[in-house]
Design a protein around this motif. Structure first.
Motif, PDB file in Angstrom:
ATOM      1  N   HIS A  67     -68.497  52.216 101.820  1.00  0.00           N
ATOM      2  CA  HIS A  67     -67.328  51.610 101.703  1.00  0.00           C
ATOM      3  C   HIS A  67     -66.606  52.523 100.669  1.00  0.00           C
ATOM      4  CE1 HIS A  67     -64.440  48.837  99.550  1.00  0.00           C
ATOM      5  NE2 HIS A  67     -64.202  48.379 100.647  1.00  0.00           N
ATOM      6  N   ASN A  68     -66.983  53.087  99.662  1.00  0.00           N
ATOM      7  CA  ASN A  68     -66.388  53.942  98.681  1.00  0.00           C
ATOM      8  C   ASN A  68     -65.853  55.116  99.199  1.00  0.00           C
ATOM      9  OD1 ASN A  68     -66.590  51.999  96.728  1.00  0.00           O
ATOM     10  ND2 ASN A  68     -68.350  53.054  95.697  1.00  0.00           N
ATOM     11  N   GLU A  69     -66.680  55.743 100.283  1.00  0.00           N
ATOM     12  CA  GLU A  69     -66.194  57.007 101.120  1.00  0.00           C
ATOM     13  C   GLU A  69     -64.848  56.739 101.982  1.00  0.00           C
ATOM     14  OE1 GLU A  69     -68.023  59.459 104.764  1.00  0.00           O
ATOM     15  OE2 GLU A  69     -69.337  58.181 103.530  1.00  0.00           O
ATOM     16  N   LYS A  70     -65.093  55.592 102.494  1.00  0.00           N
ATOM     17  CA  LYS A  70     -63.800  55.185 103.524  1.00  0.00           C
ATOM     18  C   LYS A  70     -62.430  54.798 102.388  1.00  0.00           C
ATOM     19  CE  LYS A  70     -61.980  51.913 106.670  1.00  0.00           C
ATOM     20  NZ  LYS A  70     -60.983  51.037 105.900  1.00  0.00           N
ATOM     21  N   THR A  71     -62.811  54.235 101.502  1.00  0.00           N
ATOM     22  CA  THR A  71     -61.563  53.795 100.432  1.00  0.00           C
ATOM     23  C   THR A  71     -60.983  54.980  99.943  1.00  0.00           C
ATOM     24  OG1 THR A  71     -62.607  51.635 100.073  1.00  0.00           O
ATOM     25  CG2 THR A  71     -60.834  52.358  98.638  1.00  0.00           C
ATOM     26  N   ALA A  72     -61.740  55.974  99.483  1.00  0.00           N
ATOM     27  CA  ALA A  72     -61.395  57.130  98.701  1.00  0.00           C
ATOM     28  C   ALA A  72     -60.597  58.065  99.808  1.00  0.00           C
ATOM     29  CB  ALA A  72     -62.329  57.708  97.959  1.00  0.00           C
ATOM     30  N   GLY A  73     -61.272  58.139 100.910  1.00  0.00           N
ATOM     31  CA  GLY A  73     -60.878  59.324 101.856  1.00  0.00           C
ATOM     32  C   GLY A  73     -59.942  58.834 102.818  1.00  0.00           C
ATOM     33  N   PHE A  74     -59.720  57.866 103.136  1.00  0.00           N
ATOM     34  CA  PHE A  74     -58.962  57.249 104.136  1.00  0.00           C
ATOM     35  C   PHE A  74     -57.712  56.196 103.553  1.00  0.00           C
ATOM     36  CE2 PHE A  74     -57.534  54.907 108.040  1.00  0.00           C
ATOM     37  CZ  PHE A  74     -57.100  55.817 108.665  1.00  0.00           C
ATOM     38  N   ASP A  75     -58.426  54.973 103.149  1.00  0.00           N
ATOM     39  CA  ASP A  75     -57.511  53.984 102.677  1.00  0.00           C
ATOM     40  C   ASP A  75     -56.572  54.576 101.592  1.00  0.00           C
ATOM     41  OD1 ASP A  75     -59.303  52.735 104.401  1.00  0.00           O
ATOM     42  OD2 ASP A  75     -59.723  51.305 103.017  1.00  0.00           O
ATOM     43  N   ARG A  76     -56.753  55.048 100.843  1.00  0.00           N
ATOM     44  CA  ARG A  76     -55.907  55.355  99.582  1.00  0.00           C
ATOM     45  C   ARG A  76     -54.994  56.514  99.968  1.00  0.00           C
ATOM     46  NH1 ARG A  76     -60.217  54.482  94.752  1.00  0.00           N
ATOM     47  NH2 ARG A  76     -60.154  52.193  94.874  1.00  0.00           N
ATOM     48  N   THR A  77     -55.327  57.226 100.932  1.00  0.00           N
ATOM     49  CA  THR A  77     -54.572  58.415 101.124  1.00  0.00           C
ATOM     50  C   THR A  77     -53.830  58.082 102.453  1.00  0.00           C
ATOM     51  OG1 THR A  77     -56.283  59.379 102.465  1.00  0.00           O
ATOM     52  CG2 THR A  77     -56.182  60.188 100.344  1.00  0.00           C
ATOM     53  N   HIS A  78     -53.495  56.942 102.790  1.00  0.00           N
ATOM     54  CA  HIS A  78     -53.094  56.518 104.270  1.00  0.00           C
ATOM     55  C   HIS A  78     -53.486  57.300 105.405  1.00  0.00           C
ATOM     56  CE1 HIS A  78     -50.642  53.608 102.149  1.00  0.00           C
ATOM     57  NE2 HIS A  78     -50.477  54.488 101.289  1.00  0.00           N
ATOM     58  N   GLY A  79     -54.965  57.701 105.396  1.00  0.00           N
ATOM     59  CA  GLY A  79     -55.110  58.292 106.462  1.00  0.00           C
ATOM     60  C   GLY A  79     -55.545  59.731 105.984  1.00  0.00           C
ATOM     61  N   ASN A  80     -55.978  60.535 106.828  1.00  0.00           N
ATOM     62  CA  ASN A  80     -56.084  62.102 106.647  1.00  0.00           C
ATOM     63  C   ASN A  80     -55.795  62.766 107.502  1.00  0.00           C
ATOM     64  OD1 ASN A  80     -58.402  61.799 108.138  1.00  0.00           O
ATOM     65  ND2 ASN A  80     -59.772  61.092 106.568  1.00  0.00           N
ATOM     66  N   SER A  81     -55.927  64.138 107.560  1.00  0.00           N
ATOM     67  CA  SER A  81     -55.584  64.882 108.494  1.00  0.00           C
ATOM     68  C   SER A  81     -56.294  64.777 109.867  1.00  0.00           C
ATOM     69  CB  SER A  81     -55.639  66.537 108.016  1.00  0.00           C
ATOM     70  OG  SER A  81     -56.813  66.959 107.868  1.00  0.00           O
ATOM     71  N   THR A  82     -57.651  64.556 109.931  1.00  0.00           N
ATOM     72  CA  THR A  82     -58.303  64.374 110.959  1.00  0.00           C
ATOM     73  C   THR A  82     -58.416  62.825 111.400  1.00  0.00           C
ATOM     74  OG1 THR A  82     -60.373  63.557 109.851  1.00  0.00           O
ATOM     75  CG2 THR A  82     -60.071  66.018 110.035  1.00  0.00           C
ATOM     76  N   GLY A  83     -57.934  61.952 110.635  1.00  0.00           N
ATOM     77  CA  GLY A  83     -57.974  60.617 111.113  1.00  0.00           C
ATOM     78  C   GLY A  83     -59.281  59.923 111.327  1.00  0.00           C
ATOM     79  N   ARG A  84     -60.270  60.860 110.639  1.00  0.00           N
ATOM     80  CA  ARG A  84     -61.563  60.017 110.633  1.00  0.00           C
ATOM     81  C   ARG A  84     -61.901  59.384 109.331  1.00  0.00           C
ATOM     82  NH1 ARG A  84     -65.460  64.946 113.336  1.00  0.00           N
ATOM     83  NH2 ARG A  84     -64.715  64.478 115.336  1.00  0.00           N
ATOM     84  N   ARG A  85     -62.571  58.248 109.391  1.00  0.00           N
ATOM     85  CA  ARG A  85     -62.712  57.445 108.327  1.00  0.00           C
ATOM     86  C   ARG A  85     -64.052  57.788 107.812  1.00  0.00           C
ATOM     87  NH1 ARG A  85     -59.611  54.512 111.543  1.00  0.00           N
ATOM     88  NH2 ARG A  85     -58.221  53.209 110.693  1.00  0.00           N
ATOM     89  N   PHE A  86     -64.789  58.541 108.326  1.00  0.00           N
ATOM     90  CA  PHE A  86     -66.475  58.882 107.846  1.00  0.00           C
ATOM     91  C   PHE A  86     -66.462  60.200 108.662  1.00  0.00           C
ATOM     92  CE2 PHE A  86     -66.188  54.368 108.243  1.00  0.00           C
ATOM     93  CZ  PHE A  86     -66.668  53.714 106.865  1.00  0.00           C
ATOM     94  N   LYS A  87     -67.316  60.840 107.537  1.00  0.00           N
ATOM     95  CA  LYS A  87     -67.578  62.211 108.238  1.00  0.00           C
ATOM     96  C   LYS A  87     -68.864  62.260 108.715  1.00  0.00           C
ATOM     97  CE  LYS A  87     -65.072  64.290 104.497  1.00  0.00           C
ATOM     98  NZ  LYS A  87     -65.097  64.946 103.383  1.00  0.00           N
ATOM     99  N   GLY A  88     -69.255  63.183 109.702  1.00  0.00           N
ATOM    100  CA  GLY A  88     -70.325  63.494 110.251  1.00  0.00           C
ATOM    101  C   GLY A  88     -70.620  63.004 111.572  1.00  0.00           C
ATOM    102  N   CYS A  89     -71.897  63.325 112.056  1.00  0.00           N
ATOM    103  CA  CYS A  89     -72.269  63.042 113.475  1.00  0.00           C
ATOM    104  C   CYS A  89     -73.478  62.514 113.436  1.00  0.00           C
ATOM    105  CB  CYS A  89     -72.164  64.171 114.570  1.00  0.00           C
ATOM    106  SG  CYS A  89     -70.537  64.923 114.783  1.00  0.00           S
ATOM    107  N   ASP A  90     -74.007  61.683 114.557  1.00  0.00           N
ATOM    108  CA  ASP A  90     -75.393  60.943 114.727  1.00  0.00           C
ATOM    109  C   ASP A  90     -76.345  62.112 115.455  1.00  0.00           C
ATOM    110  OD1 ASP A  90     -74.691  61.115 117.346  1.00  0.00           O
ATOM    111  OD2 ASP A  90     -74.560  58.808 117.535  1.00  0.00           O
TER     112      ASP A  90
END
Length: 116
Positions: A67-90
């Motif tokens: 939740h903190n990762e998403k909030t800091a990286g996406f929610d507070r910045t109104h998105g980011n350049s990649t549009g991804r909320r979470f980094k990485g792959c399965d």
């Protein structure tokens, strides 16, 4: 977190239903880990026009770390350049973020076979 709508009984009930439906952090599970979900997150933040009380499909059950990762990286910045909320792959190389364009949205590299 002591702000509307989080202090309402309607939100508290919605949160309990979502955590009952998804007791494991949805992102950790995609990362191959089993971590208890203790937070319910709006997929589309209220500050970005999301509904205060969305359908369950508009919410994610997360652990505090995700939740903190998403909030800091996406929610507070109104998105980011990649549009991804979470980094990485399965393990299969597919993006962890269920909102990633690879899963069928715009900007997808899915057809070319490229994911992460």
């Amino acid at each position: 977190m002591a702000r509307w709508p989080y202090i309402t009984s309607k939100w508290k009930k919605l949160r309990l239903v979502k955590l009952g439906q998804n007791p494991i952090c949805e992102i950790c599970e995609r990362r191959g880990m089993t971590v208890e979900a203790n937070t319910v997150d709006h997929i589309k933040p209220i500050s970005q026009g999301g509904a205060a009380y969305p359908e369950l499909s508009g919410l994610m059950a997360l652990c505090a770390r995700c939740h903190n990762e998403k909030t800091a990286g996406f929610d507070r910045t109104h998105g980011n350049s990649t549009g991804r909320r979470f980094k990485g792959c399965d393990a299969e190389g597919e993006p962890i973020d269920p909102s990633d364009g690879w899963w069928g949205g715009g900007g997808s590299d899915h057809e070319s076979g490229s994911s992460c």
